[in-house]
Motif scaffolding. Structure first.
Motif, short mmCIF file in Angstrom:
data_model
loop_
_atom_site.label_atom_id
_atom_site.label_comp_id
_atom_site.label_asym_id
_atom_site.label_seq_id
_atom_site.Cartn_x
_atom_site.Cartn_y
_atom_site.Cartn_z
N HIS A 4 -4.85 90.11 46.07
CA HIS A 4 -4.99 91.45 45.63
C HIS A 4 -6.27 91.00 44.73
N ARG A 5 -7.32 91.72 45.24
CA ARG A 5 -8.02 92.65 43.99
C ARG A 5 -7.46 93.16 42.93
N ALA A 9 -7.44 99.69 35.96
CA ALA A 9 -6.47 100.20 35.28
C ALA A 9 -5.95 98.98 35.43
N GLU A 10 -5.28 98.48 36.97
CA GLU A 10 -4.11 97.09 37.18
C GLU A 10 -3.87 96.46 35.95
N MET A 11 -5.86 95.49 35.51
CA MET A 11 -5.68 94.48 34.28
C MET A 11 -4.87 95.43 33.41
N LYS A 96 2.31 89.69 26.86
CA LYS A 96 1.12 88.85 28.24
C LYS A 96 1.59 88.70 29.16
N PRO A 97 0.89 88.12 29.89
CA PRO A 97 0.70 89.01 30.98
C PRO A 97 1.21 86.92 31.72
N ILE A 105 -6.15 88.17 37.67
CA ILE A 105 -7.41 88.84 36.15
C ILE A 105 -8.57 88.08 36.66
N THR A 106 -8.65 86.80 36.51
CA THR A 106 -9.58 86.36 36.74
C THR A 106 -11.19 86.36 37.28
N SER A 107 -9.70 85.83 39.10
CA SER A 107 -10.99 85.97 39.83
C SER A 107 -10.96 87.36 40.88
N SER A 108 -10.31 88.44 39.76
CA SER A 108 -10.62 90.54 40.50
C SER A 108 -12.12 89.85 39.75
N ILE A 109 -12.57 89.52 38.61
CA ILE A 109 -13.73 89.58 37.41
C ILE A 109 -14.45 89.32 38.32
N LEU A 110 -14.05 87.78 38.25
CA LEU A 110 -15.43 87.10 39.09
C LEU A 110 -16.13 86.94 41.23
N SER A 111 -14.93 87.80 41.28
CA SER A 111 -15.54 88.08 42.97
C SER A 111 -16.15 88.68 42.19
N HIS A 112 -16.94 89.65 41.89
CA HIS A 112 -17.65 90.53 41.56
C HIS A 112 -19.57 89.91 41.38
#
Length: 430
Positions: A4-5, A9-11, A96-97, A105-112
């Motif tokens: 899920h990207r 808010a989810e981050m 801490k997640p 989170i990292t993949s969601s940011i880098l997907s952009h």
């Protein structure tokens, strides 16, 4: 199955308890928290996310705030102290997640796309970059460059928040209701009283700023030489001295303390300059001071300190890039160790931590009162920077994360031994 990207808010929710008194709204349409939350933050664009992703510390947050990428209705640009307090209170509800969540989170940011946004235009290069350009920390060239960066901003800008005393160090308050000007002159007179100087004596002021000590000392009949590496300060200080008609007693020079030709001073003061010296250079610095004093002469060293020796010496990324490049702090015990080892006798040590918090509170009030003038003089980013820096410093002094100490030291007289100063403290309480 594709992950899920996550939206912004989810981050945020991955790091903080769901019942925390915080509401976040973001540029991507996402939000978390309730409308009645104590603190409301707005993430205005993706640049803020990339800043924090690249530097998940004070530097990343500072970049986003200075650019206006993060905002809050509770945040007052000239004095964001209350927001700092609220963020500190929220820390107890941060967690801490998991590694899997962090990876998402990292993949969601880098997907952009991978982006490294430019830092704000007022940010200095990194230490490594400065060194590659030949600006070595704590050399004469390096000190001149870093002092000029901080102090050669605008005399009129500093006057907006320092007030008429133009004294950029911790004041000394008899009560919280004292005016800033009264408290600053309390401090200047306290230094002169501790040094036990009288009319006709000679004082050297290292890192003299805009000349408040020179004017105060000269009005007491003391001969005083002040040195600074800031051209703006030299001009202001000597103009002030001339206006007061004190040229026969006081002067301010653009000069490195290592190049001062005179010696045999009755007293030396250094107020808020040691932060620029560098911990490894303390022995050489204090030895220089010892050699410039006559036997029985005194040094008053006034500097910000770490709370203990377990803390690192260097400042964080934000302070190094925006406020005091190459700045270093040490604990009071480490400083006194060096002072003793070069040959001084320490007479008195005093912690003024609470006084600096009050000083910064007053500076922030002045900046907020003169906010439009400040922005017109130096621009929105630099005005925001000083408001954030002073409010953050106030908070750290209140939390006892940092302190400020005055060390009163004497150069032993081999002929008179220890009978060179009174048996009990001789200075009045200010």
């Amino acid at each position: 199955m594709a992950k899920h990207r996550m939206n912004v808010a989810e981050m945020v929710e991955a790091f903080i308890d769901p019942d925390a008194p915080l509401q976040v709204t973001a540029f991507d349409g996402s939000h978390c928290g309730n409308d009645d939350a104590q603190l409301h933050l707005e993430v205005r664009n993706s640049r803020a996310v990339y800043y924090i992703f690249e530097n998940p510390n004070d530097l990343g947050l500072a970049r986003a705030y200075l650019q206006g990428d993060i905002a809050s209705p509770e945040l007052t640009p000239g004095d964001p102290y209350e927001v700092f307090k609220q963020l500190q209170e929220l820390q107890a509800q941060f967690h801490k997640p998991t590694a899997a969540t962090l990876a998402n989170i990292t993949s969601s940011i880098l997907s952009h796309g991978f982006h490294v946004p430019k830092p704000p235009e007022i940010e200095l290069p990194s230490v490594a970059k400065r060194i590659s350009e030949g600006i070595l920390p704590h050399t004469k060239k390096g000190d001149a460059a870093t002092v000029s960066y901080h102090y050669d901003l605008s005399n009129e800008f500093y006057n907006l928040f320092l007030g008429p005393s133009m004294t950029y160090t911790c004041a000394c308050f008899d009560s919280e209701d004292d005016s800033l000007e009264k408290a600053e002159y309390n401090k200047l007179n306290l230094v002169l009283d501790k040094l036990n100087l009288k009319s006709g004596d000679y004082l050297l002021d290292i890192g003299c700023g805009w000349g408040s000590m020179e004017v105060t000392a000269a009005k007491r009949g003391i001969h005083v030489i002040g040195v600074t590496l800031s051209e703006e300060q030299v001009q202001w200080a000597n103009d002030w001295i001339r206006k007061e008609g004190l040229e026969d007693l006081a002067e301010v020079r653009l000069e490195d303390y290592r190049d001062i030709p005179e010696s045999g001073f009755d007293g030396i003061c250094s107020l808020g300059m040691m932060e620029h010296v560098g911990h490894k250079h303390y022995p050489a610095y204090f030895k220089e001071m010892l050699e410039k004093l006559r036997p029985g002469g005194m040094l008053l060293n006034h500097q910000i300190t770490r709370t203990n020796s377990h803390q690192g010496k260097r400042a964080g990324g934000f302070i190094d890039r925006y406020i005091f490049p190459d700045g270093e702090l040490a604990s009071p015990g480490e400083i006194e160790y060096v002072i003793n080892n070069v040959g001084f006798e320490v007479i008195n040590q005093e912690n003024l931590r609470q006084h600096y918090a009050l000083t910064l509170m007053n500076w922030n009030k002045n900046l907020q009162r003169n906010w439009k003038k400040a922005v017109d003089m130096v621009g929105e980013q630099k005005a925001r920077l000083w408001g954030m820096y002073m409010a953050g410093s106030r908070f750290n002094f209140e939390m006892n994360t940092i302190q400020i100490h005055q060390f009163l030291c004497i150069k032993p007289d081999p002929e008179t031994g220890t009978t060179t100063y009174p048996l009990r403290p001789w200075w009045p309480r200010h």
